[in-house]
Design a protein around this motif. Structure first.
Motif, PDB file in Angstrom:
ATOM      1  N   LEU A  59      55.789  56.422  18.772  1.00 58.76           N
ATOM      2  CA  LEU A  59      55.564  55.927  17.373  1.00 58.76           C
ATOM      3  C   LEU A  59      57.063  55.877  17.032  1.00 58.76           C
ATOM      4  O   LEU A  59      57.664  56.778  16.615  1.00 58.76           O
ATOM      5  N   TYR A  60      57.564  54.739  16.305  1.00 60.61           N
ATOM      6  CA  TYR A  60      58.781  54.572  15.793  1.00 60.61           C
ATOM      7  C   TYR A  60      58.809  53.833  14.392  1.00 60.61           C
ATOM      8  O   TYR A  60      57.948  53.028  14.100  1.00 60.61           O
ATOM      9  N   ARG A 111      56.017  50.577  11.038  1.00 61.21           N
ATOM     10  CA  ARG A 111      55.964  51.417  12.353  1.00 61.21           C
ATOM     11  C   ARG A 111      55.534  50.535  13.511  1.00 61.21           C
ATOM     12  O   ARG A 111      54.979  49.733  13.142  1.00 61.21           O
ATOM     13  N   VAL A 112      55.903  50.809  14.495  1.00 60.38           N
ATOM     14  CA  VAL A 112      55.619  50.179  15.764  1.00 60.38           C
ATOM     15  C   VAL A 112      55.337  51.105  16.782  1.00 60.38           C
ATOM     16  O   VAL A 112      56.081  52.219  16.985  1.00 60.38           O
ATOM     17  N   GLY A 113      54.481  51.102  17.729  1.00 60.61           N
ATOM     18  CA  GLY A 113      54.215  52.060  18.908  1.00 60.61           C
ATOM     19  C   GLY A 113      54.717  51.209  20.333  1.00 60.61           C
ATOM     20  O   GLY A 113      54.481  50.010  20.156  1.00 60.61           O
ATOM     21  N   VAL A 114      55.158  52.058  21.097  1.00 60.62           N
ATOM     22  CA  VAL A 114      55.797  51.464  22.118  1.00 60.62           C
ATOM     23  C   VAL A 114      54.962  52.388  23.417  1.00 60.62           C
ATOM     24  O   VAL A 114      54.898  53.623  23.099  1.00 60.62           O
ATOM     25  N   PHE A 115      54.445  51.723  24.447  1.00 60.60           N
ATOM     26  CA  PHE A 115      53.562  52.440  25.415  1.00 60.60           C
ATOM     27  C   PHE A 115      53.557  51.848  26.716  1.00 60.60           C
ATOM     28  O   PHE A 115      54.058  50.880  27.001  1.00 60.60           O
ATOM     29  N   GLY A 181      44.717  45.398  14.187  1.00 61.79           N
ATOM     30  CA  GLY A 181      46.090  45.405  14.833  1.00 61.79           C
ATOM     31  C   GLY A 181      46.028  44.601  16.179  1.00 61.79           C
ATOM     32  O   GLY A 181      44.813  44.276  16.495  1.00 61.79           O
ATOM     33  N   ILE A 182      47.111  44.785  17.210  1.00 64.79           N
ATOM     34  CA  ILE A 182      47.055  44.210  18.406  1.00 64.79           C
ATOM     35  C   ILE A 182      47.921  45.005  19.145  1.00 64.79           C
ATOM     36  O   ILE A 182      48.836  45.969  18.827  1.00 64.79           O
ATOM     37  N   GLY A 227      53.915  47.754  26.791  1.00 63.41           N
ATOM     38  CA  GLY A 227      53.772  46.700  25.602  1.00 63.41           C
ATOM     39  C   GLY A 227      54.090  47.627  24.192  1.00 63.41           C
ATOM     40  O   GLY A 227      54.603  48.687  24.204  1.00 63.41           O
ATOM     41  N   LEU A 228      53.500  46.871  23.143  1.00 67.55           N
ATOM     42  CA  LEU A 228      53.638  47.292  21.693  1.00 67.55           C
ATOM     43  C   LEU A 228      52.348  47.508  21.015  1.00 67.55           C
ATOM     44  O   LEU A 228      51.195  46.823  21.628  1.00 67.55           O
ATOM     45  N   MET A 229      52.244  48.184  20.125  1.00 73.12           N
ATOM     46  CA  MET A 229      51.204  48.313  19.318  1.00 73.12           C
ATOM     47  C   MET A 229      51.601  48.020  17.907  1.00 73.12           C
ATOM     48  O   MET A 229      52.472  48.856  17.266  1.00 73.12           O
ATOM     49  N   LEU A 230      50.868  47.024  17.329  1.00 69.85           N
ATOM     50  CA  LEU A 230      51.243  46.733  15.800  1.00 69.85           C
ATOM     51  C   LEU A 230      49.769  47.108  14.939  1.00 69.85           C
ATOM     52  O   LEU A 230      48.827  46.686  15.454  1.00 69.85           O
TER      53      LEU A 230
END
Length: 269
Positions: A59-60, A111-115, A181-182, A227-230
């Protein structure tokens, strides 16, 4: 953070609709689909202690700058729709740098998640002597990687990011993406450039969970998702569609790569 799951952990989150589709069973009689599912579930039970799935995420704190999502240590360049009324870009769902913390949904949009998720490589390599078994296990591996992403995202929303701690959706609701979210995946319509995996690799170090990238950015094992987590409540999926020459040049500049290299990666220009 890295996580390892058993097949039993993630099997409840398999979306069987896509499994049937991969076998060409969509629209076939329910009894035929159920027979195929019974075969698949027998494999899941047989190999429950042999193979595992793996997840990696970070998480950033983030902000948007044009069509880029900026995080500590790098940028995630995104593409924007050039047709239609809205012309959406994933960066639209991240707050700009100068956005006041009192703005609506600031916590979710700053914030954004990267996974990334994957399976033990043996699920793809241990069955080459039997073509039917190889196909069955490959398609199950694909579904397990996706199911791992579903379970990971659930745990992120409830616990690690914690923006939806009280979420209590049934599995059917999860698979229908009723959560806030997506989770756009690389290579899918909102993030069509597979080579973006090189950017995510710099942020996550995909080899930590056994993923390696080809020259085009495709992941090995094939049964892998990134991908990303928004989290913004207004975030939704869309299709980038055709990329015009103007955006192609701008995107290449933001990626730091020659235009012709980016053209090969994106294709839809």
């Amino acid at each position: 953070m890295t996580l390892t799951y058993s097949i039993a952990d993630v099997a409840p989150y398999i979306n069987w609709i896509y499994f049937y589709h991969a076998w060409g069973m969509s629209g076939k009689p329910v009894d035929d689909q159920q027979l195929l599912r019974c075969e698949a579930e027998e494999r899941l039970q047989r190999y429950a202690k042999t193979y595992h799935t793996h997840a990696l995420f970070r998480l950033y704190d983030a902000y948007s700058e044009g069509d880029d999502i900026v995080v500590d240590g790098g940028r995630i360049p995104c593409l924007r729709q050039q047709q239609g009324a809205e012309c959406l870009c994933l960066a639209d769902f991240i707050a700009p740098r100068d956005c006041p913390s009192s703005a609506p949904h600031y916590a979710e949009s700053s914030r954004v998640g990267v996974f990334a998720t994957t399976v033990d490589s043996g699920m793809e390599t241990d069955f080459r002597a039997d073509p039917y078994e190889q196909m069955m296990m490959q398609l199950l591996a694909d579904r397990l990687a996706e199911a791992t992403a579903e379970l990971l995202h659930l745990e992120v929303r409830r616990r690690y990011w914690g923006y939806a701690p009280a979420e209590q959706l049934p599995v059917a609701g999860l698979l229908q993406e009723q959560w806030q979210g997506i989770r756009p995946a690389v290579g899918y319509p909102s993030l069509p450039d597979t080579s973006l995996n090189f950017v995510l690799d710099a942020l996550l170090h995909l080899s930590t969970i056994g993923i390696r990238l080809t020259e085009s950015g495709a992941m090995k094992p094939h049964a892998s998702v990134s991908g990303l987590m928004l989290a913004h409540p207004a975030a939704r999926y869309f299709t980038v569609g055709r990329v015009g020459e103007d955006q192609l040049v701008d995107y290449a500049r933001r990626r730091g790569l020659p235009v012709e290299v980016i053209r090969k990666f994106i294709g839809n220009t």
